[in-house]
Design a protein around this motif. Structure first.
Motif, PDB file in Angstrom:
ATOM      1  N   LEU A  33      42.687 -54.328 -37.828  1.00  0.00           N
ATOM      2  CA  LEU A  33      43.592 -53.206 -37.784  1.00  0.00           C
ATOM      3  C   LEU A  33      42.679 -51.940 -38.378  1.00  0.00           C
ATOM      4  CD1 LEU A  33      47.433 -54.204 -38.517  1.00  0.00           C
ATOM      5  CD2 LEU A  33      46.399 -53.212 -36.375  1.00  0.00           C
ATOM      6  N   PHE A  34      42.283 -52.202 -39.526  1.00  0.00           N
ATOM      7  CA  PHE A  34      41.319 -51.249 -40.063  1.00  0.00           C
ATOM      8  C   PHE A  34      40.304 -50.574 -39.356  1.00  0.00           C
ATOM      9  CE2 PHE A  34      38.067 -49.732 -42.686  1.00  0.00           C
ATOM     10  CZ  PHE A  34      38.573 -48.744 -43.785  1.00  0.00           C
ATOM     11  N   GLN A  35      39.395 -51.607 -38.650  1.00  0.00           N
ATOM     12  CA  GLN A  35      38.587 -51.461 -37.731  1.00  0.00           C
ATOM     13  C   GLN A  35      38.824 -50.499 -36.552  1.00  0.00           C
ATOM     14  OE1 GLN A  35      37.188 -55.046 -36.764  1.00  0.00           O
ATOM     15  NE2 GLN A  35      36.255 -55.634 -38.840  1.00  0.00           N
ATOM     16  N   GLN A  36      40.022 -50.886 -35.881  1.00  0.00           N
ATOM     17  CA  GLN A  36      40.602 -50.068 -34.785  1.00  0.00           C
ATOM     18  C   GLN A  36      40.983 -48.912 -35.018  1.00  0.00           C
ATOM     19  OE1 GLN A  36      43.072 -52.099 -31.897  1.00  0.00           O
ATOM     20  NE2 GLN A  36      42.766 -54.168 -33.259  1.00  0.00           N
ATOM     21  N   ALA A  37      41.566 -48.655 -36.214  1.00  0.00           N
ATOM     22  CA  ALA A  37      42.287 -47.561 -36.835  1.00  0.00           C
ATOM     23  C   ALA A  37      41.076 -46.480 -37.227  1.00  0.00           C
ATOM     24  CB  ALA A  37      42.944 -47.479 -38.149  1.00  0.00           C
ATOM     25  N   SER A  93      54.017 -49.710 -45.066  1.00  0.00           N
ATOM     26  CA  SER A  93      53.223 -50.635 -45.322  1.00  0.00           C
ATOM     27  C   SER A  93      51.839 -50.423 -44.673  1.00  0.00           C
ATOM     28  CB  SER A  93      53.640 -52.032 -44.517  1.00  0.00           C
ATOM     29  OG  SER A  93      53.435 -51.758 -43.063  1.00  0.00           O
ATOM     30  N   TRP A  94      50.749 -50.873 -45.295  1.00  0.00           N
ATOM     31  CA  TRP A  94      49.495 -50.421 -44.574  1.00  0.00           C
ATOM     32  C   TRP A  94      49.328 -50.893 -43.271  1.00  0.00           C
ATOM     33  CZ3 TRP A  94      46.087 -47.594 -47.322  1.00  0.00           C
ATOM     34  CH2 TRP A  94      46.233 -47.409 -48.734  1.00  0.00           C
ATOM     35  N   GLU A  95      49.818 -51.859 -42.679  1.00  0.00           N
ATOM     36  CA  GLU A  95      50.010 -52.185 -41.390  1.00  0.00           C
ATOM     37  C   GLU A  95      50.709 -51.188 -40.425  1.00  0.00           C
ATOM     38  OE1 GLU A  95      49.378 -55.811 -43.818  1.00  0.00           O
ATOM     39  OE2 GLU A  95      50.817 -54.001 -43.837  1.00  0.00           O
ATOM     40  N   ASP A  96      51.734 -50.590 -41.014  1.00  0.00           N
ATOM     41  CA  ASP A  96      52.332 -49.478 -40.334  1.00  0.00           C
ATOM     42  C   ASP A  96      51.484 -48.231 -40.004  1.00  0.00           C
ATOM     43  OD1 ASP A  96      54.537 -51.039 -39.946  1.00  0.00           O
ATOM     44  OD2 ASP A  96      55.913 -49.840 -41.168  1.00  0.00           O
ATOM     45  N   MET A  97      50.754 -48.122 -41.142  1.00  0.00           N
ATOM     46  CA  MET A  97      50.061 -46.766 -41.230  1.00  0.00           C
ATOM     47  C   MET A  97      48.721 -47.036 -40.051  1.00  0.00           C
ATOM     48  SD  MET A  97      47.303 -45.205 -44.286  1.00  0.00           S
ATOM     49  CE  MET A  97      48.719 -44.803 -45.310  1.00  0.00           C
ATOM     50  N   TYR A  98      48.255 -48.104 -40.285  1.00  0.00           N
ATOM     51  CA  TYR A  98      46.875 -48.555 -39.175  1.00  0.00           C
ATOM     52  C   TYR A  98      47.298 -48.569 -37.857  1.00  0.00           C
ATOM     53  CZ  TYR A  98      44.521 -49.461 -43.670  1.00  0.00           C
ATOM     54  OH  TYR A  98      43.628 -49.440 -44.850  1.00  0.00           O
ATOM     55  N   THR A  99      48.483 -49.323 -37.684  1.00  0.00           N
ATOM     56  CA  THR A  99      48.920 -49.231 -36.367  1.00  0.00           C
ATOM     57  C   THR A  99      49.338 -48.181 -35.760  1.00  0.00           C
ATOM     58  OG1 THR A  99      49.835 -51.643 -36.971  1.00  0.00           O
ATOM     59  CG2 THR A  99      50.550 -50.586 -34.683  1.00  0.00           C
ATOM     60  N   ALA A 100      49.901 -47.231 -36.627  1.00  0.00           N
ATOM     61  CA  ALA A 100      50.545 -45.840 -36.083  1.00  0.00           C
ATOM     62  C   ALA A 100      49.097 -45.045 -35.739  1.00  0.00           C
ATOM     63  CB  ALA A 100      51.191 -44.885 -36.982  1.00  0.00           C
ATOM     64  N   VAL A 102      56.628 -44.876 -38.195  1.00  0.00           N
ATOM     65  CA  VAL A 102      56.866 -46.031 -37.641  1.00  0.00           C
ATOM     66  C   VAL A 102      56.116 -46.203 -36.193  1.00  0.00           C
ATOM     67  CG1 VAL A 102      58.551 -47.117 -36.146  1.00  0.00           C
ATOM     68  CG2 VAL A 102      59.325 -45.864 -38.114  1.00  0.00           C
ATOM     69  N   PRO A 103      55.320 -47.129 -36.169  1.00  0.00           N
ATOM     70  CA  PRO A 103      54.446 -47.105 -34.846  1.00  0.00           C
ATOM     71  C   PRO A 103      55.172 -47.222 -33.531  1.00  0.00           C
ATOM     72  CG  PRO A 103      53.674 -48.649 -36.661  1.00  0.00           C
ATOM     73  CD  PRO A 103      55.155 -48.238 -37.093  1.00  0.00           C
ATOM     74  N   ASP A 104      54.505 -46.466 -32.749  1.00  0.00           N
ATOM     75  CA  ASP A 104      55.139 -46.517 -31.306  1.00  0.00           C
ATOM     76  C   ASP A 104      54.731 -47.783 -30.463  1.00  0.00           C
ATOM     77  OD1 ASP A 104      55.955 -45.691 -28.988  1.00  0.00           O
ATOM     78  OD2 ASP A 104      55.178 -44.022 -28.586  1.00  0.00           O
TER      79      ASP A 104
END
Length: 397
Positions: free
Chosen positions: A346-350, A375-382, A393-395
């Protein structure tokens, strides 16, 4: 613990100063995000944060470095760092992290100038796991170069290196380590310490510092080997095993010399001493391991100075340990970021979606200060897919 986590957040969010971090403590969004991302329920003000961190022993912050590395090792993410004989390259070098003409304490090193003035400074000896084929580096807990208690003399890099090596062996008793350092380390006492601790070594050796060694090699029967890499660079090696390091004849080493010629004809010369038995099959790889020492400068110190960590900024000296604790927290934050860059998809893709590290960190700090993040996951996914609400909130539609 909340002060330590808040200090870690300063570097995790790449704030340029404690004051800028403190300006947001009255903001409900930042307090929410400190709780959700760093577990800080009661964010300290700037003054209280400095006072508390000043009292903390830097040694107590060594354990998180070890814990993070153990997690990387447990999840097999350390495999790409394996070097010759399944060892891991550790590059060691010193750097300064505080300097002042006025502010000081008893443990500050001193530099006296010709005009009678005195400068005070702190340095550390950093150790970083590196590999010739890896852009990521993994910093280990550093060793301080400060006046020792009761001493009137400045500490030195050689003494700090001895303490650092013993700490590394105590904290990582089963890890096979190959130490790479510059020419200052290629002396008999240091090599004896490395051997006593069961560590391999590849140490720079310059002719001006080792006239006896180079003269011995010049008058000995040596082996030669030549090869080219995929970029067209030509390498010519001269090597010999079991030769004396110095005139005292008290330390035998193996000697490797390399001339690199680029396709345009530019020639560079390198030389090392090592305890690896040298053969035509391994001299190229050992050369690459020796030159990986520069990753502590290029991928570590330069990154800390130029990519948002503000390494050269003075985050405060304190009366006891503040400046040192802040330096430890900066390195720990850098380690966490490097682990994510190495193994978090996720970090790499972000980072890719942000079109580079600098823009990525700018987005991270902007989101941290302007949007609720759960969460960190929400941030990276967004960052990757976009968002669809004032709350981050990730789309995922």
């Amino acid at each position: 613990s909340e002060c330590l986590m808040s200090g870690l957040a300063v570097f995790g969010m790449k704030f340029p100063s404690l004051l800028q971090f403190d300006h947001g403590m009255d903001d409900e969004i930042i307090r929410h995000n400190l709780a959700s991302l760093y577990g800080v329920q009661h964010a300290p003000c700037d003054t209280y944060l400095r006072e508390q961190l000043d009292e903390i022993s830097p040694d107590s912050i060594r354990k998180p470095f070890t814990s993070v590395l153990f997690a990387v090792q447990r999840d097999k993410a350390l495999e790409p760092f394996r070097f010759i004989d399944d060892s891991y390259l550790v590059s060691i070098d010193g750097t300064g992290y505080f300097q002042s003409d006025k502010v000081h304490r008893d443990q500050c090193c001193e530099k006296r100038h010709r005009n009678g003035s005195v400068s005070y400074y702190h340095q550390m000896l950093a150790a970083v796991l590196v590999h010739p084929d890896q852009r990521c580096v993994l910093p280990l807990a550093p060793e301080l170069i400060l006046k020792q208690d009761g001493s009137s003399k400045n500490d030195c890099e050689r003494n700090a290196a001895k303490r650092l090596l013993h700490d590394l062996r105590r904290e990582h008793p089963h890890l096979k380590l190959t130490i790479v350092e510059d020419g200052l380390a290629s002396n008999a006492p240091h090599i004896e310490t490395l051997r006593d601790l069961g560590m391999n070594f590849i140490l720079g050796a310059k002719k001006g510092d080792h006239a006896f060694l180079f003269d011995w090699v010049d008058h000995s029967e040596v082996s030669w080997y030549e090869t080219k890499d995929k970029n067209g660079k030509h390498y010519r090696f001269r090597f010999i095993n079991k030769v004396p390091l110095n005139g005292a004849m008290d330390c035998d080493i193996n000697f490797l010399e390399c001339w690199e010629t680029s396709p345009k004809g530019r020639v560079q010369h390198f030389s090392w001493v090592t305890d690896f038995t040298l053969t035509c099959e391994n001299v190229y790889q050992i050369m690459r391991g020796g030159r990986a020492r520069w990753k502590i400068e290029n991928e570590t110190f330069n990154t800390l100075k130029n990519q948002g960590y503000h390494f050269e900024h003075n985050f405060g000296h304190g009366k006891k340990n503040l400046s040192t604790v802040m330096a430890y927290l900066m390195l720990l934050s850098f380690l966490i970021d490097q682990v994510q860059a190495l193994s978090c998809n996720l970090f790499q893709q972000a980072v890719v979606a942000s079109k580079g590290k600098k823009r990525f960190w700018s987005r991270v700090r902007s989101v941290f200060t302007e949007l609720y993040v759960n969460s960190w996951e929400d941030m990276y996914t967004a960052f990757i897919y976009g968002r669809k609400a004032p709350v981050l909130v990730p789309d995922s539609s």
